[in-house]
Design a protein around this motif. Structure first.
Motif, PDB file in Angstrom:
ATOM      1  N   ARG A 118       0.816  -1.219   0.000  1.00 50.16           N
ATOM      2  CA  ARG A 118       0.000   0.000   0.000  1.00 50.16           C
ATOM      3  C   ARG A 118       0.844   1.261   0.000  1.00 50.16           C
ATOM      4  NH1 ARG A 118      -4.432  -1.988   4.519  1.00 50.16           N
ATOM      5  NH2 ARG A 118      -5.284  -3.729   3.298  1.00 50.16           N
ATOM      6  N   GLY A 119       2.067   1.123  -0.442  1.00 50.10           N
ATOM      7  CA  GLY A 119       2.905   2.307  -0.561  1.00 50.10           C
ATOM      8  C   GLY A 119       3.669   2.611   0.709  1.00 50.10           C
ATOM      9  N   ARG A 120       4.090   3.827   0.816  1.00 50.64           N
ATOM     10  CA  ARG A 120       4.971   4.252   1.905  1.00 50.64           C
ATOM     11  C   ARG A 120       4.304   4.095   3.272  1.00 50.64           C
ATOM     12  NH1 ARG A 120       7.918  10.185   2.199  1.00 50.64           N
ATOM     13  NH2 ARG A 120       9.181   9.769   4.062  1.00 50.64           N
ATOM     14  N   ARG A 121       5.099   3.573   4.238  1.00 51.07           N
ATOM     15  CA  ARG A 121       4.610   3.388   5.604  1.00 51.07           C
ATOM     16  C   ARG A 121       5.511   4.154   6.565  1.00 51.07           C
ATOM     17  NH1 ARG A 121       4.345  -2.489   3.751  1.00 51.07           N
ATOM     18  NH2 ARG A 121       6.575  -2.271   4.023  1.00 51.07           N
ATOM     19  N   ARG A 122       4.944   4.549   7.699  1.00 48.78           N
ATOM     20  CA  ARG A 122       5.731   5.270   8.696  1.00 48.78           C
ATOM     21  C   ARG A 122       6.733   4.355   9.391  1.00 48.78           C
ATOM     22  NH1 ARG A 122       1.691   8.391  12.548  1.00 48.78           N
ATOM     23  NH2 ARG A 122       0.659   6.367  12.460  1.00 48.78           N
ATOM     24  N   SER A 123       6.424   3.072   9.462  1.00 47.74           N
ATOM     25  CA  SER A 123       7.330   2.112  10.088  1.00 47.74           C
ATOM     26  C   SER A 123       7.423   0.880   9.188  1.00 47.74           C
ATOM     27  CB  SER A 123       6.820   1.716  11.479  1.00 47.74           C
ATOM     28  OG  SER A 123       5.531   1.137  11.383  1.00 47.74           O
ATOM     29  N   PRO A 124       8.521   0.115   9.311  1.00 47.37           N
ATOM     30  CA  PRO A 124       8.686  -1.054   8.436  1.00 47.37           C
ATOM     31  C   PRO A 124       7.715  -2.166   8.793  1.00 47.37           C
ATOM     32  CG  PRO A 124      10.374  -1.019  10.130  1.00 47.37           C
ATOM     33  CD  PRO A 124       9.627   0.276  10.262  1.00 47.37           C
ATOM     34  N   GLY A 125       7.554  -3.084   7.854  1.00 47.38           N
ATOM     35  CA  GLY A 125       6.804  -4.293   8.145  1.00 47.38           C
ATOM     36  C   GLY A 125       5.308  -4.198   7.926  1.00 47.38           C
ATOM     37  N   LEU A 126       4.601  -5.051   8.640  1.00 43.68           N
ATOM     38  CA  LEU A 126       3.162  -5.205   8.489  1.00 43.68           C
ATOM     39  C   LEU A 126       2.421  -4.105   9.241  1.00 43.68           C
ATOM     40  CD1 LEU A 126       1.143  -7.327   7.296  1.00 43.68           C
ATOM     41  CD2 LEU A 126       1.167  -8.414   9.553  1.00 43.68           C
ATOM     42  N   ARG A 127       1.411  -3.543   8.593  1.00 41.36           N
ATOM     43  CA  ARG A 127       0.609  -2.522   9.262  1.00 41.36           C
ATOM     44  C   ARG A 127      -0.164  -3.139  10.429  1.00 41.36           C
ATOM     45  NH1 ARG A 127      -0.382   2.163   6.054  1.00 41.36           N
ATOM     46  NH2 ARG A 127       0.436   1.967   3.926  1.00 41.36           N
ATOM     47  N   ARG A 128      -0.367  -2.348  11.438  1.00 38.63           N
ATOM     48  CA  ARG A 128      -1.147  -2.811  12.589  1.00 38.63           C
ATOM     49  C   ARG A 128      -2.575  -3.167  12.156  1.00 38.63           C
ATOM     50  NH1 ARG A 128      -0.371   1.147  17.154  1.00 38.63           N
ATOM     51  NH2 ARG A 128       1.471  -0.098  17.700  1.00 38.63           N
ATOM     52  N   SER A 129      -3.137  -2.401  11.243  1.00 36.25           N
ATOM     53  CA  SER A 129      -4.505  -2.673  10.788  1.00 36.25           C
ATOM     54  C   SER A 129      -4.604  -4.011  10.070  1.00 36.25           C
ATOM     55  CB  SER A 129      -4.988  -1.551   9.869  1.00 36.25           C
ATOM     56  OG  SER A 129      -4.127  -1.409   8.748  1.00 36.25           O
ATOM     57  N   ASP A 130      -3.542  -4.349   9.286  1.00 31.12           N
ATOM     58  CA  ASP A 130      -3.556  -5.625   8.576  1.00 31.12           C
ATOM     59  C   ASP A 130      -3.442  -6.799   9.540  1.00 31.12           C
ATOM     60  OD1 ASP A 130      -3.826  -4.547   6.033  1.00 31.12           O
ATOM     61  OD2 ASP A 130      -1.666  -4.337   5.747  1.00 31.12           O
ATOM     62  N   LEU A 131      -2.584  -6.671  10.547  1.00 33.78           N
ATOM     63  CA  LEU A 131      -2.446  -7.756  11.521  1.00 33.78           C
ATOM     64  C   LEU A 131      -3.727  -7.931  12.320  1.00 33.78           C
ATOM     65  CD1 LEU A 131      -0.877  -9.891  13.025  1.00 33.78           C
ATOM     66  CD2 LEU A 131       0.105  -8.099  14.483  1.00 33.78           C
ATOM     67  N   ALA A 132      -4.336  -6.826  12.723  1.00 31.50           N
ATOM     68  CA  ALA A 132      -5.587  -6.906  13.478  1.00 31.50           C
ATOM     69  C   ALA A 132      -6.671  -7.604  12.662  1.00 31.50           C
ATOM     70  CB  ALA A 132      -6.045  -5.510  13.887  1.00 31.50           C
ATOM     71  N   ALA A 133      -6.754  -7.260  11.372  1.00 37.49           N
ATOM     72  CA  ALA A 133      -7.762  -7.876  10.510  1.00 37.49           C
ATOM     73  C   ALA A 133      -7.511  -9.371  10.360  1.00 37.49           C
ATOM     74  CB  ALA A 133      -7.761  -7.192   9.143  1.00 37.49           C
ATOM     75  N   ARG A 134      -6.249  -9.764  10.177  1.00 40.26           N
ATOM     76  CA  ARG A 134      -5.918 -11.181  10.024  1.00 40.26           C
ATOM     77  C   ARG A 134      -6.202 -11.963  11.304  1.00 40.26           C
ATOM     78  NH1 ARG A 134      -2.505 -13.232   6.171  1.00 40.26           N
ATOM     79  NH2 ARG A 134      -1.386 -14.496   7.703  1.00 40.26           N
ATOM     80  N   ALA A 135      -6.017 -11.300  12.461  1.00 37.16           N
ATOM     81  CA  ALA A 135      -6.230 -11.978  13.734  1.00 37.16           C
ATOM     82  C   ALA A 135      -7.686 -11.919  14.198  1.00 37.16           C
ATOM     83  CB  ALA A 135      -5.324 -11.370  14.804  1.00 37.16           C
ATOM     84  N   GLY A 136      -8.497 -11.093  13.539  1.00 36.45           N
ATOM     85  CA  GLY A 136      -9.899 -10.983  13.920  1.00 36.45           C
ATOM     86  C   GLY A 136     -10.123 -10.199  15.204  1.00 36.45           C
ATOM     87  N   ILE A 137      -9.239  -9.226  15.465  1.00 33.64           N
ATOM     88  CA  ILE A 137      -9.407  -8.367  16.636  1.00 33.64           C
ATOM     89  C   ILE A 137      -9.372  -6.915  16.179  1.00 33.64           C
ATOM     90  CG2 ILE A 137      -8.387 -10.051  18.214  1.00 33.64           C
ATOM     91  CD1 ILE A 137      -5.796  -8.472  18.135  1.00 33.64           C
ATOM     92  N   SER A 138      -9.754  -6.016  17.065  1.00 28.27           N
ATOM     93  CA  SER A 138      -9.771  -4.605  16.690  1.00 28.27           C
ATOM     94  C   SER A 138      -8.364  -4.016  16.718  1.00 28.27           C
ATOM     95  CB  SER A 138     -10.668  -3.807  17.644  1.00 28.27           C
ATOM     96  OG  SER A 138     -10.087  -3.741  18.936  1.00 28.27           O
TER      97      SER A 138
END
Length: 278
Positions: free
Chosen positions: A26-46
């Motif tokens: 999704r382009g430039r990120r403020r920090s490296p790696g996986l976005r917090r929103s993507d991990l939350a979605a994959r884990a099924g938590i907010s």
């Protein structure tokens, strides 16, 4: 203030590239790696709940949440065991525990007898803090002249991070340093780990604390040594867990004939006998 569990999840998330999980870039990120929103979605938590866990504001997530995060991060079996352990000690820190204290150093007579049976093999009894509690004469021969056993209470972790000779003795010093730092999370108790870490951190410096907080599960391959005599050794390691004592019996086996011959030569040099260090 963070927690071991939150620190691990954040470090692991930062190390994962979205493409490796089939997620779009999704382009430039403020920090490296996986976005917090993507991990939350994959884990099924907010996202808010994941943020609380990472920042240490939620110290007791359910087993289901921990397993969901492990699935979402695609952790391997060793990493899954580690994250489950971190969730336990994080919850324990929340409920409170006794003052940091050193672990027991005595070795059961039957374990010492096992070491005698293993002679002339290379073996030691240790704990996850790195204390060398007892060893065979062959272990002393292999480590002679390195400084590892010079202290009244030898400790492999302290030796690795504070003795310059360790960087020459261990061919793959970086890997060994990662192993020793990681094992502190598996110390006999949280109190033991806190006691030892507080003692070591001021003299070991930032490299030690950085490795401690990376939470990288070590591979523990062949141990390669440069003995001061000029011998180069390659040793396989078999670790037998003495769970009742919170100790381990580690047996080192020559990985090739050249190492076996070198160990035999070192054994016939002057050295001591089996020692129980307490």
């Amino acid at each position: 203030m963070g927690t071991p569990l939150g620190d691990f999840i954040r470090a692991k998330r930062d190390s994962i590239q979205p493409e490796s999980l089939g997620l779009p870039d999704r382009g430039r990120r403020r920090s490296p790696g996986l976005r917090r929103s993507d991990l939350a979605a994959r884990a099924g938590i907010s996202i808010e709940y994941l943020t609380r866990i990472e920042q240490g504001r939620d110290r007791n997530p359910s087993i289901a949440v921990v397993n969901s995060l492990a699935d979402a991060l695609s952790l391997d079996p060793s990493e899954r065991n580690h994250v489950r352990y971190l969730s336990k000690i994080t919850a324990g820190a929340c409920s409170g525990h006794t003052q940091p204290a050193p672990p027991r150093r005595d070795v059961r007579p039957s374990v010492l007898e096992t070491l005698r049976v293993l002679e002339p093999g290379i073996a030691m009894v240790t704990n996850r803090l790195g204390d060398v509690l007892a060893h065979t004469s062959a272990f002393e021969a292999v480590t002679s002249g390195t400084g590892l056993l010079d202290a009244d209470t030898p400790n492999l972790t302290r030796y690795v991070f504070t003795d310059a000779r360790a960087r020459t003795f261990f061919t793959d010093w970086d890997d060994v340093a990662d192993e020793q730092a990681f094992d502190l999370w598996l110390a006999p108790s949280v109190d033991n780990s806190e006691w030892f870490t507080a003692e070591l951190a001021p003299i070991a410096g930032l490299d030690f604390t950085r490795r401690l907080n990376r939470h990288v599960v070590p591979q523990r391959g062949v141990l390669r040594l440069n003995h001061p005599s000029g011998c180069r050794l390659e040793l396989l390691r078999e670790t037998l867990d003495l769970s009742a004592d919170a100790q381990q019996l580690v047996v080192f086996l020559p990985a090739d004939e050249r190492t076996a011959q070198a160990v035999e030569q070192l054994r016939h040099r002057p050295h001591g006998q089996l020692r129980a260090i307490s």
